[in-house]
Design an enzyme around this catalytic site. Structure first.
Site, PDB file in Angstrom:
ATOM      1  CG  LEU A  20     -45.037  -0.630 -13.086  1.00 36.41           C
ATOM      2  CD1 LEU A  20     -45.407   0.184 -11.842  1.00 36.41           C
ATOM      3  CD2 LEU A  20     -44.059  -1.719 -12.703  1.00 36.41           C
ATOM      4  CG  ASP A  21     -47.084  -7.207 -15.474  1.00 30.75           C
ATOM      5  OD1 ASP A  21     -47.054  -6.809 -16.654  1.00 30.75           O
ATOM      6  OD2 ASP A  21     -46.360  -8.118 -15.039  1.00 30.75           O
TER       7      ASP A  21
END
Length: 302
Positions: free
Chosen positions: A39-40
Site C-alpha cells: 500500500l502506498d
C-alpha cells in the site's frame, strides 16, 4: 512458540508496507513476517500481514479482491496521480461543468474489465527496475498495460465545486493490480478535465475488513506477544471460504508427501485439501494438461 496466522493491520498514513513489517517483527518477536502486497505510504486501511507458517499464504491473499473508498479531485493533475505529487496540468472546472448523472454514467462505463497503464510512480517493474526508480531519475520508459477487473464503482457523495475544482467520493470493489490513482485520472479524462486521486483508504482485502483490522498503536499498547495474538486470525479461519476438497486417510497421507491427486472436480482450479478431521493439509492447483492436482503449498510442514 512461534506466532502463526494473519494479522489484519489497519495501516497508518506515512508508513510503507515494509515499515509495518519491520515494526511487527519487533512486536511479535519473529523474523518470519510478510505483507500481502504494498500500500502506498499515504494510503491507509487493511493490510493483511502473515506471521510464521502463514507467510506461505501471502501470494494467495494478494490475489483476492479488494475494496477501497477514495476521493477524486477534478481540476488538476499531478506527477504521481495522487495529492502528493507536483501539479503538471490545470483545467479549472466551472460549477456547471457536469452533473452527478454524467459522473455516474462514466463510473458505470468503467466497471468490468479495464485496460490500465500503471503510473510512473509505482512499484511495477520494467527490465528489473521499479517504475518509480526511473521516474526519480527523469528517465522515460515504456510502461506495460494490464487488464484489471472493476467489479463495482459507485459515487458515495455529492459533487462539491469550489475554486475551480470538483471533488467527490467513490467506492470501488476490484481485482488485484488495480491502480485507483489511475482510475481517478481516467474519470477526469472522460469528463474532459485533468484529475487525480486526493485520498484513498482500503476497506477490505479478501475476507478481511476494516471492522476487524487493528492499529499499530493498539498492538504496541499490549504488554506481551500473547496479548497481541488475540488480533491474529488462525490459518484455518483465513482459508475457510476458499474452495476445498476433503480426502480419506490414505489420500491424506499421500498429500503430506506431496503426491499428485487425480479425479479433481472440474470446478476446482486452486483448492485446499483437508483430512477427515477438518485439518487443512495443503493447497493444490489443477494441472489441466494432465487433469491432476499438483501441490503448491504444504500447510502442515515448514
Amino acid at each position: 512458540m512461534e506466532p502463526i496466522g494473519v494479522l489484519p493491520l489497519d495501516k497508518p498514513a506515512g508508513m510503507t508496507s515494509h515499515d509495518c513489517v519491520f515494526r511487527l517483527r519487533r512486536l511479535f518477536q519473529t523474523k518470519k513476517v510478510g505483507h500481502t502486497g504494498t500500500l502506498d505510504p499515504e494510503v491507509t486501511g487493511v493490510l493483511p500481514i502473515c506471521l510464521g507458517r502463514a507467510t506461505k499464504l501471502a501470494r494467495f491473499i494478494t490475489d483476492e479482491g479488494k475494496k477501497y473508498v477514495a476521493e477524486v479531485t477534478i481540476g488538476y493533475a499531478t506527477t504521481t496521480e495522487d495529492a502528493h505529487g507536483e501539479t503538471v496540468q490545470e483545467t479549472p472546472v466551472p460549477p456547471d461543468a457536469f452533473t452527478e448523472q454524467q459522473v455516474d454514467e462514466i463510473l458505470n462505463q468503467l466497471t468490468g474489465q479495464l485496460e490500465q497503464t500503471p503510473p510512473y510512480y509505482s512499484a511495477v517493474k520494467v527490465n528489473g527496475k521499479k517504475l518509480y526508480e526511473y521516474a526519480r531519475k527523469g528517465i522515460e520508459v515504456e510502461r506495460p498495460t494490464r487488464i484489471v477487473q472493476i467489479d463495482t464503482l459507485d459515487r458515495t457523495s455529492e459533487l462539491t465545486f469550489e475554486d475551480g475544482v470538483c471533488r467527490f467520493q467513490i467506492e470501488i470493489a476490484c481485482g488485484k493490480g488495480t491502480y485507483i490513482r489511475t482510475l481517478a485520472v481516467e474519470i477526469g479524462e472522460r469528463l474532459g478535465y485533468a484529475a487525480h486521486m486526493s485520498e484513498l483508504r482500503r476497506t477490505s482485502s479478501g475476507a478481511m475488513s476494516e471492522t476487524e483490522a487493528v492499529t499499530l498503536a493498539t498492538l504496541e499498547a499490549c504488554e506481551t506477544v500473547e496479548e497481541r495474538m488475540q488480533y491474529v486470525l488462525p490459518i484455518e479461519q483465513v482459508i475457510q471460504k476458499w474452495p476445498r476438497l476433503t480426502v480419506d486417510a490414505e489420500t491424506a497421507a499421500r498429500v503430506l508427501n506431496g503426491a499428485k491427486l487425480a479425479g479433481i472436480p472440474v470446478e476446482f482450479e486452486r483448492f485446499t485439501v483437508y483430512n477427515e478431521e477438518g485439518i487443512p493439509l495443503a493447497i493444490y492447483r489443477l494441472d489441466s494438461e494432465i487433469n491432476m492436482g499438483r501441490v503448491e503449498v504444504m500447510l502442515q510442514i515448514d
